[in-house]
Structures are given as C-alpha cells and as structure tokens.
Motif scaffolding. Structure first.
Motif, PDB file in Angstrom:
ATOM      1  N   PHE A   1       8.149  25.650 -31.284  1.00  0.00           N
ATOM      2  CA  PHE A   1       8.560  26.799 -30.482  1.00  0.00           C
ATOM      3  C   PHE A   1      10.021  26.752 -30.029  1.00  0.00           C
ATOM      4  CE2 PHE A   1       3.902  26.506 -29.574  1.00  0.00           C
ATOM      5  CZ  PHE A   1       3.550  27.678 -30.225  1.00  0.00           C
ATOM      6  N   GLY A   2      10.692  25.619 -30.233  1.00  0.00           N
ATOM      7  CA  GLY A   2      12.084  25.516 -29.813  1.00  0.00           C
ATOM      8  C   GLY A   2      12.257  25.520 -28.306  1.00  0.00           C
ATOM      9  N   VAL A   3      11.360  24.864 -27.588  1.00  0.00           N
ATOM     10  CA  VAL A   3      11.429  24.781 -26.129  1.00  0.00           C
ATOM     11  C   VAL A   3      11.461  23.324 -25.690  1.00  0.00           C
ATOM     12  CG1 VAL A   3      10.281  27.003 -25.726  1.00  0.00           C
ATOM     13  CG2 VAL A   3       8.904  24.937 -25.934  1.00  0.00           C
ATOM     14  N   ASP A   4      11.807  23.106 -24.421  1.00  0.00           N
ATOM     15  CA  ASP A   4      11.879  21.754 -23.870  1.00  0.00           C
ATOM     16  C   ASP A   4      10.694  21.527 -22.938  1.00  0.00           C
ATOM     17  OD1 ASP A   4      12.510  19.306 -22.817  1.00  0.00           O
ATOM     18  OD2 ASP A   4      14.333  19.958 -21.805  1.00  0.00           O
ATOM     19  N   LEU A   5       9.694  20.832 -23.427  1.00  0.00           N
ATOM     20  CA  LEU A   5       8.505  20.545 -22.618  1.00  0.00           C
ATOM     21  C   LEU A   5       8.601  19.187 -21.946  1.00  0.00           C
ATOM     22  CD1 LEU A   5       5.753  21.806 -25.092  1.00  0.00           C
ATOM     23  CD2 LEU A   5       6.810  23.052 -23.212  1.00  0.00           C
ATOM     24  N   THR A   6       9.541  18.371 -22.377  1.00  0.00           N
ATOM     25  CA  THR A   6       9.671  17.028 -21.842  1.00  0.00           C
ATOM     26  C   THR A   6      10.314  17.030 -20.458  1.00  0.00           C
ATOM     27  OG1 THR A   6       9.936  16.238 -24.099  1.00  0.00           O
ATOM     28  CG2 THR A   6      10.505  14.708 -22.353  1.00  0.00           C
ATOM     29  N   ASN A   7      11.309  17.895 -20.254  1.00  0.00           N
ATOM     30  CA  ASN A   7      12.069  17.888 -19.000  1.00  0.00           C
ATOM     31  C   ASN A   7      11.710  19.021 -18.047  1.00  0.00           C
ATOM     32  OD1 ASN A   7      13.663  15.629 -19.809  1.00  0.00           O
ATOM     33  ND2 ASN A   7      14.735  16.995 -21.201  1.00  0.00           N
ATOM     34  N   ASN A   8      10.736  19.842 -18.395  1.00  0.00           N
ATOM     35  CA  ASN A   8      10.336  20.965 -17.545  1.00  0.00           C
ATOM     36  C   ASN A   8       8.826  20.954 -17.342  1.00  0.00           C
ATOM     37  OD1 ASN A   8      12.953  22.441 -17.346  1.00  0.00           O
ATOM     38  ND2 ASN A   8      12.720  22.484 -19.552  1.00  0.00           N
ATOM     39  N   PRO A   9       8.379  21.339 -16.143  1.00  0.00           N
ATOM     40  CA  PRO A   9       6.926  21.441 -15.944  1.00  0.00           C
ATOM     41  C   PRO A   9       6.367  22.587 -16.788  1.00  0.00           C
ATOM     42  CG  PRO A   9       8.118  22.110 -13.958  1.00  0.00           C
ATOM     43  CD  PRO A   9       9.133  21.644 -14.938  1.00  0.00           C
ATOM     44  N   TRP A  10       5.166  22.403 -17.308  1.00  0.00           N
ATOM     45  CA  TRP A  10       4.552  23.428 -18.145  1.00  0.00           C
ATOM     46  C   TRP A  10       3.049  23.250 -18.149  1.00  0.00           C
ATOM     47  CZ3 TRP A  10       1.888  22.147 -22.700  1.00  0.00           C
ATOM     48  CH2 TRP A  10       1.961  20.804 -23.069  1.00  0.00           C
ATOM     49  N   PHE A  11       2.360  24.284 -18.602  1.00  0.00           N
ATOM     50  CA  PHE A  11       0.909  24.198 -18.758  1.00  0.00           C
ATOM     51  C   PHE A  11       0.460  25.139 -19.872  1.00  0.00           C
ATOM     52  CE2 PHE A  11       1.733  27.273 -15.388  1.00  0.00           C
ATOM     53  CZ  PHE A  11       0.936  28.355 -15.730  1.00  0.00           C
ATOM     54  N   LYS A  12      -0.723  24.854 -20.376  1.00  0.00           N
ATOM     55  CA  LYS A  12      -1.327  25.653 -21.436  1.00  0.00           C
ATOM     56  C   LYS A  12      -2.398  26.543 -20.818  1.00  0.00           C
ATOM     57  CE  LYS A  12      -3.778  25.086 -25.827  1.00  0.00           C
ATOM     58  NZ  LYS A  12      -4.330  24.094 -26.770  1.00  0.00           N
ATOM     59  N   CYS A  13      -2.476  27.783 -21.294  1.00  0.00           N
ATOM     60  CA  CYS A  13      -3.479  28.708 -20.784  1.00  0.00           C
ATOM     61  C   CYS A  13      -3.759  29.763 -21.857  1.00  0.00           C
ATOM     62  CB  CYS A  13      -2.988  29.360 -19.489  1.00  0.00           C
ATOM     63  SG  CYS A  13      -1.485  30.325 -19.690  1.00  0.00           S
ATOM     64  N   THR A  14      -4.376  30.832 -21.462  1.00  0.00           N
ATOM     65  CA  THR A  14      -4.606  31.976 -22.336  1.00  0.00           C
ATOM     66  C   THR A  14      -3.944  33.180 -21.688  1.00  0.00           C
ATOM     67  OG1 THR A  14      -6.722  31.065 -23.057  1.00  0.00           O
ATOM     68  CG2 THR A  14      -6.393  33.411 -23.391  1.00  0.00           C
ATOM     69  N   ILE A  15      -3.268  34.002 -22.482  1.00  0.00           N
ATOM     70  CA  ILE A  15      -2.649  35.207 -21.950  1.00  0.00           C
ATOM     71  C   ILE A  15      -3.408  36.410 -22.498  1.00  0.00           C
ATOM     72  CG2 ILE A  15      -0.906  35.315 -23.785  1.00  0.00           C
ATOM     73  CD1 ILE A  15       1.011  36.507 -21.652  1.00  0.00           C
ATOM     74  N   GLU A  16      -3.716  37.330 -21.604  1.00  0.00           N
ATOM     75  CA  GLU A  16      -4.402  38.545 -22.007  1.00  0.00           C
ATOM     76  C   GLU A  16      -3.466  39.716 -21.747  1.00  0.00           C
ATOM     77  OE1 GLU A  16      -8.394  40.944 -20.716  1.00  0.00           O
ATOM     78  OE2 GLU A  16      -8.442  38.764 -20.744  1.00  0.00           O
ATOM     79  N   GLU A  17      -3.214  40.489 -22.798  1.00  0.00           N
ATOM     80  CA  GLU A  17      -2.290  41.608 -22.682  1.00  0.00           C
ATOM     81  C   GLU A  17      -2.954  42.887 -23.184  1.00  0.00           C
ATOM     82  OE1 GLU A  17       2.025  40.010 -23.605  1.00  0.00           O
ATOM     83  OE2 GLU A  17       0.618  39.414 -25.175  1.00  0.00           O
ATOM     84  N   LEU A  18      -2.625  43.977 -22.529  1.00  0.00           N
ATOM     85  CA  LEU A  18      -3.057  45.286 -22.998  1.00  0.00           C
ATOM     86  C   LEU A  18      -1.873  45.915 -23.707  1.00  0.00           C
ATOM     87  CD1 LEU A  18      -5.005  46.545 -19.878  1.00  0.00           C
ATOM     88  CD2 LEU A  18      -5.936  45.600 -21.974  1.00  0.00           C
ATOM     89  N   ARG A  19      -2.108  46.376 -24.911  1.00  0.00           N
ATOM     90  CA  ARG A  19      -1.026  46.968 -25.704  1.00  0.00           C
ATOM     91  C   ARG A  19      -1.397  48.398 -26.091  1.00  0.00           C
ATOM     92  NH1 ARG A  19       2.951  43.521 -26.571  1.00  0.00           N
ATOM     93  NH2 ARG A  19       2.443  41.355 -26.776  1.00  0.00           N
ATOM     94  N   GLU A  20      -0.399  49.261 -26.031  1.00  0.00           N
ATOM     95  CA  GLU A  20      -0.583  50.644 -26.445  1.00  0.00           C
ATOM     96  C   GLU A  20      -0.370  50.725 -27.954  1.00  0.00           C
ATOM     97  OE1 GLU A  20      -1.574  52.909 -24.242  1.00  0.00           O
ATOM     98  OE2 GLU A  20      -1.409  51.442 -22.622  1.00  0.00           O
TER      99      GLU A  20
END
Length: 176
Positions: free
Chosen positions: A18-37
């Motif tokens: 993903f090209g992100v820094d997970l080592t130096n920043n707090p993070w968590f895994k979850c599920t995202i629910e989105e409504l799309r038109e």
C-alpha cells in the motif's frame, strides 16, 4: 475481526503493497462500509471492504483492500479539520460488531468502520482531541494586534488610495 498483524514480515508486506508507514504510526485493521451512488442504475449500493486505518497527527488515512481479491482499493485521507465527531457503538443487542462513526463537516455521508476494538477507538479519539486542543491553544495564544499596528495598517491603506481621508481619520480617532 483479527487484531493488527504483529509479525514484522506481515507489516512489511502491507507497507510495500500500500505504500504506507505502519512501523512508525499507530494503525489498526477493520472493515469499512460505504454507500455508493450508482450512476448507471440510479440507486445506492453497499460496499464492504477490509481497511487499514493509519493515525497521523493531523489526519487519518484509510487504505481499502478488496475482500475477495485482496487488491488495493484506494486510499482516503480524512483531515481532523473536516471531522465534527467520532462516535463509538459497542457490540450489543442491536449491533453485531463494535463500530466507529466518523462524522464530517462536508456533505458526504459519515464513514463507518466496523470491528474496531475499543482501545483503537480511544487511540483515534485521543489523537483527534489533541489536535483540536492544540489548534485551539494556537488561536487563543496568538498575539492581539496593538492599536499602533492597526493604525499603521490603515495609514498604508490611505497612502495606497484605498481609504479616503475621512475614513482614515475616523479609524484613527476610533483606535486612539
């Protein structure tokens, strides 16, 4: 939902993917629910994806991953300046999972993150509240403009021809 991976190899793979820094920043895994038109069907559809939420000092970044093919579904930055509140609903009779609702100032719908442990909600909320408090302190600690500085500003406006003599004299009398 499982906790964030703890094995360094898993974290490195996610960072590369993903090209992100997970080592130096707090993070968590979850599920995202989105409504799309839908533009073709003229209706609303519900999308559910895996998400990684990375917490920074002035925003959160939500990285979405397709549930089925595990591909990168995009990144979204939500700046704390655009957030009005962050709410937490615990699992119970009417909720099958813990969820976080991020309500924004813009006209978009709120962002719903599901399967979020309370400790991650508290961490996210603490970053948001600290940012808001620091911003408030910066505003309240800013130096008030002195009457002399204000008068100099109006004198320059008069000199530049943007104020009439009468307007300048009225401001001068008001400030002194």
């Amino acid at each position: 939902m499982a906790d964030a991976p703890t094995i360094n190899q898993d974290i490195v793979k996610l960072e590369q993917k993903f090209g992100v820094d997970l080592t130096n920043n707090p993070w968590f895994k979850c599920t995202i629910e989105e409504l799309r038109e839908s533009t073709f069907l003229n209706d609303t559809r519900r999308d559910v994806n895996t998400a990684y939420v990375i917490i920074y000092e002035s925003y959160i970044e939500i990285v979405k991953e397709s549930v089925f093919i595990k591909s990168d579904m995009g990144h979204r930055k939500v700046y704390y300046d655009n957030i009005t509140s962050i709410d937490y609903d615990k699992r119970g009779k009417f909720h099958l999972s813990n969820s976080v609702m991020i309500n924004t100032k813009s006209g978009e719908r709120s962002i719903q993150l599901k399967y979020v442990q309370e400790q991650y909600y508290n961490l996210l909320l603490s970053y948001f509240e600290e940012y808001i408090e620091n911003k408030h302190n910066q505003i309240s600690n800013s130096q008030p403009i002195s009457p002399a500085d204000e008068l100099m500003k109006y004198a320059q406006l008069y000199k530049d021809g943007l104020l009439t003599r009468e307007e300048f004299e009225a401001k001068k009398k008001e400030l002194l």
